[in-house]
Design an enzyme around this catalytic site. Structure first.
Site, PDB file in Angstrom:
ATOM      1  N   CYS A 112       0.624  -0.863  -0.086  1.00 50.65           N
ATOM      2  CA  CYS A 112      -0.378  -0.076   0.000  1.00 50.65           C
ATOM      3  C   CYS A 112       1.021   1.383   0.004  1.00 50.65           C
ATOM      4  O   CYS A 112       1.277   1.444  -0.608  1.00 50.65           O
ATOM      5  CB  CYS A 112      -1.060   0.617   1.122  1.00 50.65           C
ATOM      6  SG  CYS A 112      -2.812   0.356   0.672  1.00 50.65           S
ATOM      7  N   HIS A 113       0.937   2.161   0.981  1.00 50.83           N
ATOM      8  CA  HIS A 113       1.345   3.373   1.192  1.00 50.83           C
ATOM      9  C   HIS A 113       3.162   2.807   2.063  1.00 50.83           C
ATOM     10  O   HIS A 113       4.592   4.133   1.802  1.00 50.83           O
ATOM     11  CB  HIS A 113       1.180   4.564   1.818  1.00 50.83           C
ATOM     12  CG  HIS A 113      -0.098   5.154   1.466  1.00 50.83           C
ATOM     13  ND1 HIS A 113      -1.213   4.432   1.468  1.00 50.83           N
ATOM     14  CD2 HIS A 113      -0.343   6.161   0.625  1.00 50.83           C
ATOM     15  CE1 HIS A 113      -2.083   5.518   0.671  1.00 50.83           C
ATOM     16  NE2 HIS A 113      -2.165   6.136   0.608  1.00 50.83           N
TER      17      HIS A 113
END
Length: 182
Positions: A112-113
């Protein structure tokens, strides 16, 4: 035969704002395969996990990044959450900790991030990876090739886009840790 991580030590680097499922599911996967896991953070005590934008549980920190010895771990995992990697990338000890795994050629998983911190560690240039779509420009500007894929492996670096990708991410993460140094 099931992949075994007996005798392997895996660091999970996270702080407040970590996306809970992106911390708990990969941790459960590597522990189920036999690895010992430690939560490394930029602060001692506990970190606050989130379920998207809502507070969830807290998790105890085992060691802070300034005291953690990267040589004592076989692999690193960088969970996402919007705030978590943004806090980590601003901390020189966390950035140095991340860089050391790439320098040593050890497996790293980021979802994800999570790859945001890798940009500040200056380890994405020349690599192909995936992430949450909003990181595409940042990763490309840092010299990476971004792909939209459920899971992508580039020489020991395992990346995925989002919580829906966790089954594939966890499987590949365990496999790469089992294979060891790249």
């Amino acid at each position: 035969m099931a992949t075994t991580l007996q005798g392997k030590r895996v660091a999970f680097l996270a702080t407040d704002g970590v996306e809970e499922v992106e911390y708990t599911q990969p941790r459960e996967a590597v522990e189920a395969a036999g690895a010992t896991v430690e939560l490394v953070s930029i602060k001692s005590g506990e970190i606050q996990a989130f379920n998207h934008l809502d507070k969830s549980k807290t998790y105890p920190v085992d060691v802070t990044a300034d005291k953690a010895d990267p040589d004592s771990y076989d692999a690193l995992v960088l969970p996402g959450g919007v705030a978590n990697p943004d806090f980590l990338r601003a901390d020189p000890d966390a950035v140095s900790f991340v860089r050391s795994f790439f320098t040593a050629g050890k497996p790293v998983g980021a979802i994800c991030h999570g790859p945001w911190t890798m940009i500040d560690a200056e380890v994405v240039r020349g690599r192909t990876l995936t992430s949450w779509p909003s990181l595409r420009t940042d990763l490309t500007n840092a010299g990476a090739t971004w792909v939209d894929a459920e899971c992508h492996v580039d020489n020991g670096l395992v990346t995925s886009r989002k919580p829906d990708d966790l089954p594939a991410f966890c499987d590949k993460l365990v496999e790469e840790i089992a294979e060891g140094t790249h």
